[in-house]
Design an enzyme around this catalytic site. Structure first.
Site, short mmCIF file in Angstrom:
data_model
loop_
_atom_site.label_atom_id
_atom_site.label_comp_id
_atom_site.label_asym_id
_atom_site.label_seq_id
_atom_site.Cartn_x
_atom_site.Cartn_y
_atom_site.Cartn_z
CB SER A 1 37.18 33.63 38.61
OG SER A 1 38.29 33.47 39.47
CG HIS A 2 37.45 30.29 41.68
ND1 HIS A 2 38.13 30.97 40.68
CD2 HIS A 2 37.35 29.01 41.26
CE1 HIS A 2 38.45 30.12 39.72
NE2 HIS A 2 37.98 28.93 40.04
CG HIS B 1 39.13 20.80 43.01
ND1 HIS B 1 39.29 22.16 42.91
CD2 HIS B 1 39.98 20.39 43.97
CE1 HIS B 1 40.20 22.55 43.78
NE2 HIS B 1 40.64 21.49 44.43
CG PHE B 2 33.97 25.00 42.68
CD1 PHE B 2 34.04 26.29 43.16
CD2 PHE B 2 33.24 24.06 43.39
CE1 PHE B 2 33.39 26.66 44.35
CE2 PHE B 2 32.59 24.42 44.57
CZ PHE B 2 32.68 25.72 45.03
CG LEU C 1 44.12 25.34 44.22
CD1 LEU C 1 45.31 24.68 43.54
CD2 LEU C 1 43.21 24.28 44.82
N GLY D 1 36.94 31.02 34.84
CA GLY D 1 35.82 31.74 35.47
C GLY D 1 35.80 33.21 35.07
CG ASP D 2 38.79 36.14 36.03
OD1 ASP D 2 37.90 36.59 36.77
OD2 ASP D 2 39.95 35.94 36.41
CG LEU E 1 54.86 40.66 49.94
CD1 LEU E 1 54.81 40.23 51.41
CD2 LEU E 1 56.07 40.01 49.25
N PRO E 2 52.20 38.95 46.59
CG PRO E 2 52.75 36.75 46.04
CD PRO E 2 53.36 38.08 46.32
#
Ligand code: NDP
Ligand code: PYC
Length: 340
Positions: free
Chosen positions: A50-51, A123-124, A127, A190-191, A310-311
């Site tokens: 998405s990014h 901003h897109f 993070l 975005g997805d 873990l993420p």
């Protein structure tokens, strides 16, 4: 008859050159083009689709409206011992972050805790890119930003809040940092845009249509309202992000960014808040911080020992693969980017 593959594989260098060239030709100066290209290639590399390179289409659409300042020179304001403000002057957030990050880290290490307020940026970006970078410089960090009003508050069905991502990074000396980063909507917008491009359905529960009815049609979802994750909990977190990265910084909330957009449907324009914490600053000694890092590691080990992940683990694995094998993008997306 040869049937061409539905995918194109690019080395990371080629993906960067493709992105940098497209951005430069559409009005970004070299500094902006490099920062934005790094951002979208990192997204593609880590399979944060998405990014990833898809965002080039949205960036260039914005550049062609003339609303984005492609050669903005971000200005740094040294507000206090713990606070830095960077005015992006209408450029992309990535350049403002690059300028502000060193001040944020230095102040966090001097004071124990510090904040970076970015104002007036388009901003897109994802993070995690920022909190990961900060964690690698030795500080724990949080980042948050609004977007456009795409999301209904829990209990409502009209778009008001942004998809408002929140990210956190914790340094792990000698290892990838602990990082999570999520939209406070069920999923990044975005997805849904990508699902629409690919003519795929989306799961019920992500969004409602303009009549407030559940939908699995991405087009209807984009016209209607996205939903927050975790019902009223995500809604409250999202509202907090509107406040902390909006009025607290003297910048726009998602519905105000949407008004400024005035139907152009380009990248949101607002601020971003980052907060950094020095593990050494909080305990007052290097030895104390080292011991506390070891205790943090025991938590991560206990999580993984249960079979949980873990993420960011998926992202880091995708990154290792992309470094070895390059990135795979849809041919249709590749052709659209080449047309830029
Ligand atoms: P995801 O739901 O894909 O992932 C959210 C986080 O949860 C990631 O850190 C992910 O790690 C982790 N995760 C996922 N599954 C598991 C699991 N089973 N166990 C442990 N951790 C897990 O992200 P979103 O769709 O919510 O957001 C995607 C991106 O979009 C973010 O990077 C966000 O910053 C960006 N975004 C940016 C906006 C902007 O305005 N700038 C607006 C909205 C979103 P992993 O990646 O390893 O799967
Ligand atoms: O995917 O939700 C999103 C998004 C909004 C602004 C940039 N990305």
């Amino acid at each position: 008859m040869s049937i061409s593959s539905p995918f194109v594989v690019l080395s990371l260098d080629d993906a960067y050159e493709l992105s940098f060239g497209a951005l430069l030709r559409n009005g970004l100066d070299e500094r902006h083009a490099a920062a934005v290209a790094r951002s979208v290639v990192s997204g593609q590399r880590d399979e944060c689709h998405s990014h990833g390179l898809y965002r080039l289409l949205v960036c260039v659409k914005g550049l062609r409206t003339g609303k984005i300042n492609g050669n903005a020179n971000p200005e740094v304001f040294d507000m206090s011992a713990a606070l830095t403000r960077v005015d992006a002057h209408g450029g992309f957030s990535q350049v403002a972050f690059d300028v502000g990050a060193e001040h944020l880290v230095r102040k966090a290490k001097e004071v124990g805790i510090a904040a970076l307020a970015i104002n007036n940026c388009f901003h897109f970006s994802a993070l995690w890119q920022e909190v990961e970078q900060l964690a690698e410089l030795g500080v724990a960090a949080m980042a948050m930003t609004p977007s456009h009003s795409y999301v209904a508050p829990a209990g409502g069905n009209k778009p008001l809040l942004g998809t408002n991502p929140f990210a956190f990074g914790w340094p792990r000396p000698g290892k990838f940092p602990f990082v999570f980063d999520f939209a406070t909507s069920m999923v990044a917008r975005g997805d849904i845009e990508l699902a629409k491009r690919k003519k795929e359905k989306i799961p019920f529960g992500w969004a409602v249509d303009q009549d407030g009815m559940p939908t699995d049609d991405p087009g209807r979802a984009l016209e209607g309202a996205m939903l927050t994750f975790g019902s009223y909990k995500g809604s409250a977190l999202s509202t907090m992000i509107e406040l902390l990265a909006g009025p607290l910084l003297g910048d726009l909330m998602s519905f105000e960014s949407q008004q400024v957009d005035a139907g152009a449907a380009i990248t949101p324009f607002h601020g971003e808040l980052l907060v950094a914490f020095s593990p050494q600053g909080f305990v007052g000694s290097k030895d104390g911080a080292t011991a506390n890092h070891e205790r943090a590691e025991s938590l991560f080990n206990a999580i993984v020992d249960q079979g949980a992940r873990l993420p960011s683990q998926r992202r880091f694995e995708a990154r290792a693969k992309a470094i070895r094998e390059g990135v795979r993008i849809d041919r249709a997306l590749y052709e659209d980017i080449r047309k830029l």
